[in-house]
Design a protein around this motif. Structure first.
Motif, PDB file in Angstrom:
ATOM      1  N   PRO A   1      85.208  34.882  80.907  1.00 38.70           N
ATOM      2  CA  PRO A   1      85.644  35.488  82.174  1.00 38.70           C
ATOM      3  C   PRO A   1      86.743  36.509  81.877  1.00 38.70           C
ATOM      4  N   ASP A   2      86.682  37.671  82.476  1.00 41.48           N
ATOM      5  CA  ASP A   2      87.593  38.758  82.114  1.00 41.48           C
ATOM      6  C   ASP A   2      88.300  39.324  83.332  1.00 41.48           C
ATOM      7  N   PRO A   3      89.408  38.702  83.758  1.00 38.29           N
ATOM      8  CA  PRO A   3      90.153  39.216  84.904  1.00 38.29           C
ATOM      9  C   PRO A   3      90.701  40.622  84.668  1.00 38.29           C
ATOM     10  N   GLY A   4      91.018  40.964  83.427  1.00 39.50           N
ATOM     11  CA  GLY A   4      91.510  42.316  83.116  1.00 39.50           C
ATOM     12  C   GLY A   4      90.468  43.366  83.432  1.00 39.50           C
ATOM     13  N   ALA A   5      89.212  43.093  83.060  1.00 41.09           N
ATOM     14  CA  ALA A   5      88.131  44.034  83.369  1.00 41.09           C
ATOM     15  C   ALA A   5      87.931  44.121  84.875  1.00 41.09           C
ATOM     16  N   ALA A   6      88.019  42.965  85.548  1.00 41.53           N
ATOM     17  CA  ALA A   6      87.852  42.945  87.006  1.00 41.53           C
ATOM     18  C   ALA A   6      88.952  43.767  87.677  1.00 41.53           C
ATOM     19  N   ALA A   7      90.178  43.690  87.145  1.00 40.98           N
ATOM     20  CA  ALA A   7      91.290  44.454  87.735  1.00 40.98           C
ATOM     21  C   ALA A   7      90.998  45.948  87.683  1.00 40.98           C
ATOM     22  N   SER A   8      90.465  46.427  86.560  1.00 38.88           N
ATOM     23  CA  SER A   8      90.117  47.854  86.454  1.00 38.88           C
ATOM     24  C   SER A   8      89.029  48.224  87.459  1.00 38.88           C
ATOM     25  N   VAL A   9      88.036  47.371  87.595  1.00 38.68           N
ATOM     26  CA  VAL A   9      86.933  47.639  88.540  1.00 38.68           C
ATOM     27  C   VAL A   9      87.447  47.635  89.976  1.00 38.68           C
ATOM     28  N   ILE A  10      88.333  46.682  90.282  1.00 41.62           N
ATOM     29  CA  ILE A  10      88.886  46.591  91.641  1.00 41.62           C
ATOM     30  C   ILE A  10      89.662  47.858  91.987  1.00 41.62           C
ATOM     31  N   ASP A  11      90.480  48.327  91.038  1.00 43.98           N
ATOM     32  CA  ASP A  11      91.261  49.548  91.279  1.00 43.98           C
ATOM     33  C   ASP A  11      90.342  50.698  91.670  1.00 43.98           C
ATOM     34  N   LYS A  12      89.260  50.851  90.926  1.00 41.05           N
ATOM     35  CA  LYS A  12      88.353  51.973  91.177  1.00 41.05           C
ATOM     36  C   LYS A  12      87.590  51.776  92.485  1.00 41.05           C
ATOM     37  N   LEU A  13      87.136  50.563  92.732  1.00 39.72           N
ATOM     38  CA  LEU A  13      86.390  50.272  93.959  1.00 39.72           C
ATOM     39  C   LEU A  13      87.274  50.491  95.184  1.00 39.72           C
ATOM     40  N   ALA A  14      88.520  50.043  95.091  1.00 44.21           N
ATOM     41  CA  ALA A  14      89.455  50.199  96.214  1.00 44.21           C
ATOM     42  C   ALA A  14      89.676  51.682  96.526  1.00 44.21           C
TER      43      ALA A  14
ATOM     44  N   PRO B   1      77.200  36.509  89.393  1.00 45.68           N
ATOM     45  CA  PRO B   1      77.665  36.187  88.035  1.00 45.68           C
ATOM     46  C   PRO B   1      76.904  36.971  86.969  1.00 45.68           C
ATOM     47  N   ASP B   2      77.679  37.635  86.110  1.00 50.25           N
ATOM     48  CA  ASP B   2      77.088  38.429  85.032  1.00 50.25           C
ATOM     49  C   ASP B   2      78.162  38.580  83.941  1.00 50.25           C
ATOM     50  N   VAL B   3      78.089  39.647  83.169  1.00 49.17           N
ATOM     51  CA  VAL B   3      79.012  39.820  82.043  1.00 49.17           C
ATOM     52  C   VAL B   3      80.468  39.680  82.484  1.00 49.17           C
ATOM     53  N   GLY B   4      81.196  38.802  81.768  1.00 52.87           N
ATOM     54  CA  GLY B   4      82.623  38.626  82.038  1.00 52.87           C
ATOM     55  C   GLY B   4      82.928  38.088  83.426  1.00 52.87           C
ATOM     56  N   LEU B   5      81.904  37.710  84.184  1.00 52.66           N
ATOM     57  CA  LEU B   5      82.086  37.267  85.579  1.00 52.66           C
ATOM     58  C   LEU B   5      82.936  38.264  86.367  1.00 52.66           C
ATOM     59  N   VAL B   6      82.826  39.533  85.988  1.00 50.44           N
ATOM     60  CA  VAL B   6      83.630  40.581  86.632  1.00 50.44           C
ATOM     61  C   VAL B   6      83.271  40.688  88.114  1.00 50.44           C
ATOM     62  N   GLY B   7      81.989  40.556  88.428  1.00 47.45           N
ATOM     63  CA  GLY B   7      81.550  40.651  89.829  1.00 47.45           C
ATOM     64  C   GLY B   7      82.129  39.535  90.677  1.00 47.45           C
ATOM     65  N   VAL B   8      82.084  38.318  90.136  1.00 49.42           N
ATOM     66  CA  VAL B   8      82.595  37.149  90.874  1.00 49.42           C
ATOM     67  C   VAL B   8      84.106  37.272  91.091  1.00 49.42           C
ATOM     68  N   ILE B   9      84.827  37.671  90.044  1.00 47.18           N
ATOM     69  CA  ILE B   9      86.284  37.793  90.157  1.00 47.18           C
ATOM     70  C   ILE B   9      86.636  38.913  91.139  1.00 47.18           C
TER      71      ILE B   9
END
Lengths: 270, 122
Positions: free
Chosen positions: A207-220, A44-52
């Motif tokens: 919590p920022d699911p939109g930010a997580a979506a961008s991170v997921i795209d790049k990680l994938a 858990p950290d900014v925007g809970l991006v890691g958790v999401i």
């Protein structure tokens, strides 16, 4: 000598001084054989991006519960899911043993950061982790004006920076990073494990699911896996509401870890 | 704990509301308060009131949120609105306050009351 592993090690014993890892135990269940895994940290950290992000990976890759973190430095909390008693800070692994991730349902206090970082890097060395990747949010005040958050990167060395640029990630050249992932990058650099952070532009305190979506795209893309972010974006409101309490806990922890310094300019600005 | 499910006598708030996540930023000239309001679809469901150094926000969700199996006290509770009351760090000029609602986030801009007076040097 294996070019990835310049350190000659005895896999039966800890690489890092036991005193530094004081109080942290990484319990592995032994249900999956690891194969030079990539380690993804999503605490858990900014925007809970890691958790999401890690929740999406667990769900879409059908990752299995692989272990947990035990420590008196963690709050006296256990979590119940479908009547099963679980540790709140857990490791998951893909069936082929090539991805291991760390996630948490509680905010970790900064007092646990150092021993946890040392323990994880010790574990990473012993398990021949090929890369350490932290996934997180990067707080921006104008997030409301941003339709598709950009993902920035931090690398712990030349190879990691090149890897980020090769995948079209803009690398942060000047500034501060703070929090658990900063320590993880520091320790992975010390022991010459390629380490990087993917940071999606994010609301600082929601919590920022939109930010997580961008991170997921790049990680994938980096891991060569398929992850569909549509289900995540369709459930945005539910995720935001469901993670509300964790975000409040995390805000308190972020204040103690001097997170605000990420908005400051370093003194030796070039 | 801010998942309220009983009457709060001192405020008159009813059961079934949630306190939203709030961010307060202060600049030299104004205070900006942001509230994250998932499931609130448009500004018609949002009410903002400000007086002196206090801001009250309430908003109706587009649907009722229910939990069937959560804990003991919250089981089978239903939530349909957000409510919160915030003490502001300083008094504000209520006549000049502005609010916008976009993408589920309410932003309230509250200019500070001007209390600075220039003192001439003799």
């Amino acid at each position: 000598m294996d070019p990835l592993w310049p350190i000659s090690l005895n896999t039966a014993s800890a690489v890092i001084d036991d005193e530094l890892m004081d109080g942290i135990t990484i319990k592995e269940y032994g249900n999956i054989s690891l194969d030079n895994p990539v380690f993804v940290e999503g605490l858990p950290d900014v925007g809970l991006v890691g958790v999401i992000t890690t929740s999406s990976l667990i769900d879409q890759l059908n990752m299995e519960l692989y272990g947990h973190i035990e420590s008196d430095l963690l709050p006296a909390i256990m979590v119940l899911h479908r009547a099963e008693l679980l540790h709140p800070v857990r490791l998951y692994a893909s069936g082929d043993g090539r991805i291991v991730l760390l996630t948490s349902e509680i905010a970790l206090m900064p007092t646990s950061y150092y021993p946890l970082a040392y323990s994880l890097i010790d574990w990473a060395i012993r398990n021949k982790v090929s890369k350490v990747i932290s996934v997180n949010g990067y707080p921006v005040p104008n997030r409301l004006d941003i339709k598709k958050p950009q993902v920035f990167g931090v690398g712990n060395g030349k190879d990691a920076v090149e890897f980020l640029r090769k995948h079209g990630v803009e690398v942060i050249e000047e500034g501060f990073i703070a929090g658990f992932y900063a320590l993880l990058l520091r320790e992975s650099k010390k022991y010459r494990i390629p380490g990087l952070a993917l940071l999606g532009q994010s609301f600082p305190k929601y919590p920022d699911p939109g930010a997580a979506a961008s991170v997921i795209d790049k990680l994938a893309e980096m891991l060569g896996i398929d992850i569909d972010v549509k289900p995540l974006l369709e459930k945005e409101d539910e995720i935001k509401l469901g993670l509300r309490d964790l975000m409040k806990q995390t805000e308190g922890a972020m204040r103690q870890s001097h997170k605000v310094i990420e908005e400051h300019l370093p003194a030796m600005y070039r | 704990m801010s998942w309220w499910f009983e009457d709060r006598e001192e405020s008159g708030f009813k059961e079934g509301y949630i306190e939203p996540l709030i961010e307060v930023r202060e600049t030299e000239k104004e205070i900006v308060v942001r509230a994250d309001l998932p499931f609130v679809k448009d500004k018609d469901g949002v009410k903002v009131e400000v007086s002196g150094d206090e801001l009250e926000i309430s908003a109706a969700m587009g649907r009722a949120i229910k939990w069937e199996k959560w804990g003991v006290h919250q089981r089978r509770q239903s939530y349909t609105q957000y409510r919160t009351r915030i003490r502001l760090p300083t008094e504000v000029d209520v006549g000049s306050a502005r609010a916008t609602f976009r993408d589920g986030v309410l932003t309230v801009s509250l200019p500070k009351k001007v209390t600075k007076v220039r003192i001439g040097i003799e």
